[in-house]
Design an enzyme around this catalytic site. Structure first.
Site, PDB file in Angstrom:
ATOM      1  CG  ASP A  35      45.823  43.351  34.058  1.00 42.79           C
ATOM      2  OD1 ASP A  35      46.722  43.705  34.842  1.00 42.79           O
ATOM      3  OD2 ASP A  35      44.677  42.562  34.594  1.00 42.79           O
ATOM      4  CG  HIS A 267      44.974  38.083  43.254  1.00 41.15           C
ATOM      5  ND1 HIS A 267      44.799  38.416  44.367  1.00 41.15           N
ATOM      6  CD2 HIS A 267      46.253  38.102  42.574  1.00 41.15           C
ATOM      7  CE1 HIS A 267      46.171  38.392  44.859  1.00 41.15           C
ATOM      8  NE2 HIS A 267      46.912  38.294  43.938  1.00 41.15           N
TER       9      HIS A 267
END
Ligand code: RIB
Ligand code: CA
Length: 343
Positions: A35, A267
């Protein structure tokens, strides 16, 4: 080089990037479900600059930004890196049950750190939606030949597994950036005190994926918010000073986050790095439960640490990252993005 699978989808194998100069016929093949998203960008660029893995497909999902933007961002990033051989399939525009919850306050109004990337002008998604694309690609490849790296909400992955349960066990592994398992001092949430964004955004999807029988590794906030997974200003300066397009693009999309928060949490590239170099993390196996009720604990990922009889693994047992090699991970990331020899 392109290849028409038995399902009729025309897709291309990855063309070696940046002069790697050899056919990538035998190393890990990945589908990246993403995303984009600033840290998603670094995961994609790490994959593109890694001669030891091959991206056979990219699928986009609503998460950090709406699906139109995450899909356009995936395409404009490939265009920025002058790569036109990796198919992109558009995925879910909303979670299975919940409302979409974009995080543009973190990723900027364009989802890419307000980096102002042009396009996409030349590339467009394949005709298939993400679940159909993943199913066809996995069924067309030999068993256990593909790792699915999911760095956004797990909506596409869950939808695929619901429609085609065999895909979960045909994959060699599913590596997710997701969860906060309270297994390290950094293992608290980022959306709520106990919930991590990707799982919180679509907890039902995460629950389906954890119960799917796939071989799952979760790279959660327990390690991705630790000091060894943070982009700091000194590393940013190294990237900005590089002539390598991946380094310059990374510096461009991380500049806003660095200026606003003094750091960028890595991340998604850490989840990708766990496929490139599995020893970059250490893991422990626990059964996991996802909280589906609304409220503070929505999307909490609970690792069941109670002792279990020898050999009695619960069906939801997954591998959870508990440490990250420091400085190994950041050395790998910066080395690959700058094209440093031998990284
Ligand atoms: O919690 C961090 C995760 O949420 C990362 O994947 C980031 O890109 C956002 O999607
Ligand atoms: Ca992401």
């Amino acid at each position: 080089m392109s290849h028409r699978c038995s399902c009729g989808i025309l897709y291309a194998t990855h063309v070696p990037a940046f002069g790697t100069g050899y056919f990538k016929g035998t190393m890990p093949k990945i589908i990246l479900d993403t995303d984009p998203g600033v840290d998603d960008t670094l995961a994609l660029l790490l994959a593109l600059t890694s001669p030891d893995i091959e991206i056979v497909g990219i699928t986009t999902v609503a998460g950090n930004a709406p699906i139109d933007l995450t899909t356009a961002n995936a395409l404009r990033l490939l265009e920025a890196m002058d790569i036109s051989t990796i198919p992109v399939a558009r995925g879910a525009e909303r979670p299975l049950v919940r409302q979409p919850s974009p995080a543009l306050q973190i990723h900027g109004s364009d989802g890419l750190g307000e980096s102002g990337l042009p396009g996409p002008d030349r590339l467009s998604p394949v005709a298939s939606g993400a679940p159909e694309f993943i199913k066809a690609l996995v069924r067309d490849h030999p068993y256990a030949d593909i790792d699915l790296v999911a760095v956004g909400p797990l909506t596409n992955v869950a939808t695929t597994f619901l429609a085609a349960p065999d895909v979960a066990t045909r994959l060699r592994s599913v590596v997710i950036m997701g969860g906060a398992f309270a297994l390290t001092p950094h293992g608290h949430g980022n959306v709520t005190p106990v919930s991590e964004f990707n799982v919180w955004a679509d907890p039902e999807a995460a629950d389906i994926v954890f119960r799917s029988g796939a071989s799952i590794t979760a790279v959660g906030l327990d390690v991705t918010t630790s000091p060894g997974a943070i982009l700091t200003s000194d590393l940013h300066e190294t990237l900005a000073a590089s002539t390598h397009p991946a380094a310059r693009l990374t510096a461009r999309v991380t500049r806003l986050g660095l200026s606003r928060r003094g750091q960028v949490q890595l991340h998604d590239p850490l989840a990708l790095a766990a496929v490139v170099r599995p020893d970059i993390i250490e893991t422990r196996d626990f059964p996991v439960e996802v909280v589906l009720s609304e409220g503070t604990t929505r999307g909490q990922t609970i690792a069941d640490q109670r002792p279990r009889p020898e050999g009695e693994d619960a069906p939801t047992t997954i591998s959870i990252a508990t440490s990250v090699a420091d400085p190994g991970f950041r050395d790998l990331l910066v080395g690959r993005l700058t094209g440093a020899p031998g990284r």
